[in-house]
Design a protein around this motif. Sequence first.
Motif, PDB file in Angstrom:
ATOM      1  N   ASN A  17       4.906  -1.595  -0.562  1.00 28.48           N
ATOM      2  CA  ASN A  17       5.771  -2.464   0.225  1.00 28.48           C
ATOM      3  C   ASN A  17       5.270  -2.343   1.651  1.00 28.48           C
ATOM      4  O   ASN A  17       5.096  -1.229   2.153  1.00 28.48           O
ATOM      5  N   SER A  19       6.124  -3.318   5.516  1.00 24.62           N
ATOM      6  CA  SER A  19       7.133  -3.856   6.421  1.00 24.62           C
ATOM      7  C   SER A  19       6.468  -4.626   7.562  1.00 24.62           C
ATOM      8  O   SER A  19       5.242  -4.628   7.701  1.00 24.62           O
ATOM      9  N   HIS A  20       7.286  -5.250   8.376  1.00 27.81           N
ATOM     10  CA  HIS A  20       6.767  -5.980   9.529  1.00 27.81           C
ATOM     11  C   HIS A  20       6.023  -5.047  10.479  1.00 27.81           C
ATOM     12  O   HIS A  20       5.061  -5.457  11.135  1.00 27.81           O
ATOM     13  N   ALA A  21       6.452  -3.789  10.549  1.00 30.69           N
ATOM     14  CA  ALA A  21       5.795  -2.789  11.404  1.00 30.69           C
ATOM     15  C   ALA A  21       4.619  -2.111  10.695  1.00 30.69           C
ATOM     16  O   ALA A  21       4.089  -1.122  11.185  1.00 30.69           O
ATOM     17  N   LYS A  22       4.217  -2.643   9.541  1.00 32.23           N
ATOM     18  CA  LYS A  22       3.097  -2.136   8.740  1.00 32.23           C
ATOM     19  C   LYS A  22       3.367  -0.753   8.152  1.00 32.23           C
ATOM     20  O   LYS A  22       2.420  -0.013   7.870  1.00 32.23           O
ATOM     21  N   ASN A  23       4.630  -0.376   7.990  1.00 28.38           N
ATOM     22  CA  ASN A  23       4.949   0.861   7.276  1.00 28.38           C
ATOM     23  C   ASN A  23       4.733   0.603   5.787  1.00 28.38           C
ATOM     24  O   ASN A  23       5.169  -0.415   5.260  1.00 28.38           O
ATOM     25  N   ARG A  24       4.084   1.551   5.103  1.00 31.17           N
ATOM     26  CA  ARG A  24       3.772   1.357   3.689  1.00 31.17           C
ATOM     27  C   ARG A  24       4.525   2.376   2.836  1.00 31.17           C
ATOM     28  O   ARG A  24       4.436   3.569   3.084  1.00 31.17           O
TER      29      ARG A  24
END
Length: 96
Positions: A17, A19-24
């Motif tokens: 997954n 996120s918009h902040a590129k957290n995976r």
Amino acid sequence: MSRRCELTGKGPMSGNNVSHAKNRTRRRFLPNLNDVTLQSESLGRGFKLRISAAALRTVDHRGGLDAFLAKAKDVELSENALKIKKDVAKAQTAQA
């Protein structure tokens, strides 16, 4: 009940997954499995199988369950589908 297509062997895949902040974070992609009854023309009866939506479209495209099983690789098929394939082949040789 395993999450694996009985005709194509398609199973869960893993990914991220994002996120918009590129957290995976890890996630699973599950196949779109459906319980269907497919009719065998040579055996004259139906078989209940748990197959993916893509496999159902492929069965229709190839002209039915018998034609699909004739072209399918044994490695991808489940034990139940292998038994059906053997019975279909035996019935077709008896008719010829």
